[in-house]
Write a protein that holds these residues in place. Structure first.
Motif, PDB file in Angstrom:
ATOM      1  N   ARG A   7     -12.911  -0.886  -1.662  1.00  6.44           N
ATOM      2  CA  ARG A   7     -12.118  -0.069  -2.586  1.00  6.44           C
ATOM      3  C   ARG A   7     -10.679   0.093  -2.107  1.00  6.44           C
ATOM      4  N   THR A   8     -10.480   0.323  -0.815  1.00  7.16           N
ATOM      5  CA  THR A   8      -9.113   0.487  -0.321  1.00  7.16           C
ATOM      6  C   THR A   8      -8.337  -0.827  -0.413  1.00  7.16           C
ATOM      7  N   LYS A   9      -9.028  -1.923  -0.193  1.00  2.00           N
ATOM      8  CA  LYS A   9      -8.376  -3.240  -0.325  1.00  2.00           C
ATOM      9  C   LYS A   9      -8.014  -3.500  -1.789  1.00  2.00           C
ATOM     10  N   ARG A  10      -8.944  -3.238  -2.693  1.00  2.00           N
ATOM     11  CA  ARG A  10      -8.703  -3.432  -4.120  1.00  2.00           C
ATOM     12  C   ARG A  10      -7.552  -2.543  -4.598  1.00  2.00           C
ATOM     13  N   PHE A  11      -7.503  -1.315  -4.084  1.00  2.00           N
ATOM     14  CA  PHE A  11      -6.431  -0.392  -4.450  1.00  2.00           C
ATOM     15  C   PHE A  11      -5.069  -0.968  -4.056  1.00  2.00           C
ATOM     16  N   ALA A  12      -4.962  -1.500  -2.846  1.00  2.00           N
ATOM     17  CA  ALA A  12      -3.698  -2.090  -2.391  1.00  2.00           C
ATOM     18  C   ALA A  12      -3.294  -3.280  -3.266  1.00  2.00           C
ATOM     19  N   VAL A  13      -4.251  -4.121  -3.595  1.00  2.00           N
ATOM     20  CA  VAL A  13      -3.960  -5.292  -4.448  1.00  2.00           C
ATOM     21  C   VAL A  13      -3.527  -4.836  -5.837  1.00  2.00           C
ATOM     22  N   ASP A  14      -4.207  -3.841  -6.378  1.00  2.00           N
ATOM     23  CA  ASP A  14      -3.853  -3.347  -7.717  1.00  2.00           C
ATOM     24  C   ASP A  14      -2.469  -2.701  -7.731  1.00  2.00           C
ATOM     25  N   CYS A  15      -2.106  -2.014  -6.652  1.00  2.00           N
ATOM     26  CA  CYS A  15      -0.755  -1.441  -6.564  1.00  2.00           C
ATOM     27  C   CYS A  15       0.287  -2.555  -6.504  1.00  2.00           C
ATOM     28  N   TRP A  16      -0.009  -3.597  -5.751  1.00  2.00           N
ATOM     29  CA  TRP A  16       0.898  -4.734  -5.672  1.00  2.00           C
ATOM     30  C   TRP A  16       1.092  -5.356  -7.059  1.00  2.00           C
ATOM     31  N   LYS A  17      -0.006  -5.502  -7.802  1.00  2.00           N
ATOM     32  CA  LYS A  17       0.070  -6.090  -9.142  1.00  2.00           C
ATOM     33  C   LYS A  17       0.909  -5.221 -10.072  1.00  2.00           C
ATOM     34  N   LEU A  18       0.781  -3.903  -9.943  1.00  2.00           N
ATOM     35  CA  LEU A  18       1.616  -2.998 -10.744  1.00  2.00           C
ATOM     36  C   LEU A  18       3.085  -3.213 -10.410  1.00  2.00           C
ATOM     37  N   CYS A  19       3.399  -3.295  -9.131  1.00  2.00           N
ATOM     38  CA  CYS A  19       4.787  -3.474  -8.711  1.00  2.00           C
ATOM     39  C   CYS A  19       5.355  -4.804  -9.185  1.00  2.00           C
ATOM     40  N   LYS A  20       4.511  -5.799  -9.215  1.00  2.00           N
ATOM     41  CA  LYS A  20       4.956  -7.124  -9.668  1.00  2.00           C
ATOM     42  C   LYS A  20       5.394  -7.087 -11.128  1.00  2.00           C
ATOM     43  N   LYS A  21       4.770  -6.204 -11.914  1.00  2.00           N
ATOM     44  CA  LYS A  21       5.088  -6.104 -13.346  1.00  2.00           C
ATOM     45  C   LYS A  21       6.360  -5.305 -13.622  1.00  2.00           C
ATOM     46  N   ASN A  22       6.760  -4.477 -12.668  1.00  2.00           N
ATOM     47  CA  ASN A  22       7.909  -3.601 -12.887  1.00  2.00           C
ATOM     48  C   ASN A  22       9.191  -4.401 -13.053  1.00  2.00           C
ATOM     49  N   PRO A  23      10.162  -3.815 -13.743  1.00  2.00           N
ATOM     50  CA  PRO A  23      11.462  -4.490 -13.861  1.00  2.00           C
ATOM     51  C   PRO A  23      12.065  -4.723 -12.479  1.00  2.00           C
ATOM     52  N   ARG A  33       8.480  -1.050  -2.797  1.00  2.00           N
ATOM     53  CA  ARG A  33       8.222  -1.355  -1.386  1.00  2.00           C
ATOM     54  C   ARG A  33       7.388  -0.247  -0.738  1.00  2.00           C
ATOM     55  N   GLN A  34       7.741   1.003  -1.039  1.00  2.00           N
ATOM     56  CA  GLN A  34       7.005   2.119  -0.451  1.00  2.00           C
ATOM     57  C   GLN A  34       5.557   2.132  -0.924  1.00  2.00           C
ATOM     58  N   LEU A  35       5.327   1.913  -2.219  1.00  2.00           N
ATOM     59  CA  LEU A  35       3.969   1.910  -2.749  1.00  2.00           C
ATOM     60  C   LEU A  35       3.140   0.776  -2.135  1.00  2.00           C
ATOM     61  N   ILE A  36       3.739  -0.384  -2.024  1.00  2.00           N
ATOM     62  CA  ILE A  36       3.024  -1.515  -1.430  1.00  2.00           C
ATOM     63  C   ILE A  36       2.689  -1.221   0.034  1.00  2.00           C
ATOM     64  N   GLU A  66      -5.474   9.379   5.082  1.00  2.00           N
ATOM     65  CA  GLU A  66      -5.221  10.513   4.189  1.00  2.00           C
ATOM     66  C   GLU A  66      -3.737  10.598   3.829  1.00  2.00           C
ATOM     67  N   GLU A  67      -2.892  10.502   4.817  1.00  2.00           N
ATOM     68  CA  GLU A  67      -1.445  10.576   4.592  1.00  2.00           C
ATOM     69  C   GLU A  67      -0.949   9.434   3.712  1.00  2.00           C
ATOM     70  N   GLU A  68      -1.407   8.229   3.976  1.00  2.00           N
ATOM     71  CA  GLU A  68      -0.949   7.067   3.211  1.00  2.00           C
ATOM     72  C   GLU A  68      -1.465   7.100   1.764  1.00  2.00           C
ATOM     73  N   ALA A  69      -2.679   7.585   1.576  1.00  2.00           N
ATOM     74  CA  ALA A  69      -3.207   7.723   0.216  1.00  2.00           C
ATOM     75  C   ALA A  69      -2.393   8.751  -0.560  1.00  2.00           C
ATOM     76  N   ASP A  70      -2.027   9.842   0.105  1.00  2.00           N
ATOM     77  CA  ASP A  70      -1.216  10.864  -0.550  1.00  2.00           C
ATOM     78  C   ASP A  70       0.175  10.331  -0.888  1.00  2.00           C
ATOM     79  N   LYS A  71       0.760   9.554  -0.002  1.00  2.00           N
ATOM     80  CA  LYS A  71       2.055   8.922  -0.287  1.00  2.00           C
ATOM     81  C   LYS A  71       1.930   7.983  -1.491  1.00  2.00           C
ATOM     82  N   SER A  72       0.821   7.280  -1.571  1.00  2.00           N
ATOM     83  CA  SER A  72       0.601   6.378  -2.708  1.00  2.00           C
ATOM     84  C   SER A  72       0.583   7.160  -4.015  1.00  2.00           C
ATOM     85  N   ILE A  73      -0.090   8.298  -3.998  1.00  2.00           N
ATOM     86  CA  ILE A  73      -0.139   9.143  -5.197  1.00  2.00           C
ATOM     87  C   ILE A  73       1.270   9.574  -5.589  1.00  2.00           C
ATOM     88  N   TYR A  74       2.051   9.978  -4.605  1.00  2.00           N
ATOM     89  CA  TYR A  74       3.432  10.386  -4.880  1.00  2.00           C
ATOM     90  C   TYR A  74       4.233   9.248  -5.523  1.00  2.00           C
TER      91      TYR A  74
END
Length: 120
Positions: A7-23, A33-36, A66-74
């Motif tokens: 799940r944590t690996k999939r979450f990182a990949v999915d965040c990367w995919k979101l960032c790839k779509k951004n302008p 960069r921070q989210l990735i 815990e800290e990194e997951a919270d940063k991801s949420i932010y």
């Protein structure tokens, strides 16, 4: 806990995919960069926790997760503010990040209880 590793690996990949779509712009670059970084760090540190040398090391690594997951949420909240508010992908990622955070916090609490029992 194999499921959490996946799940944590999939979450990182999915965040990367979101960032790839951004302008592509300087404004988005820092947040992307921070989210990735923080989403992948959560997964990497969870994996490291599974190889901890002691209970204290295990808890310390989970605290980093815990800290990194919270940063991801932010970061996801920031994207939610500036991108299409109806973007379902961001909502799903936030939901997953919150679930991962809850699981990690519960694991930390359990580890502390077990550590206290062991020290008696």
């Amino acid at each position: 806990m194999q499921d959490l590793k996946l799940r944590t690996k999939r979450f990182a990949v999915d965040c990367w995919k979101l960032c790839k779509k951004n302008p592509k712009s300087r404004e988005y670059d820092a947040w992307e960069r921070q989210l990735i970084r923080c989403s992948s760090s959560a997964g990497a540190n969870y994996r490291a926790s599974q190889r901890a040398k002691s209970k204290a090391d295990f808890i310390n690594k989970l605290k980093i997760v815990e800290e990194e997951a919270d940063k991801s949420i932010y970061c996801l909240e920031l994207f939610e503010e500036v991108l299409d508010p109806g973007e379902n992908e961001i909502k799903q990622l936030k939901k997953e990040a919150n679930e991962l955070l809850a699981l990690i916090v519960a694991s930390i609490k359990t580890a502390w209880k077990n550590k206290d029992k062991q020290n008696r």
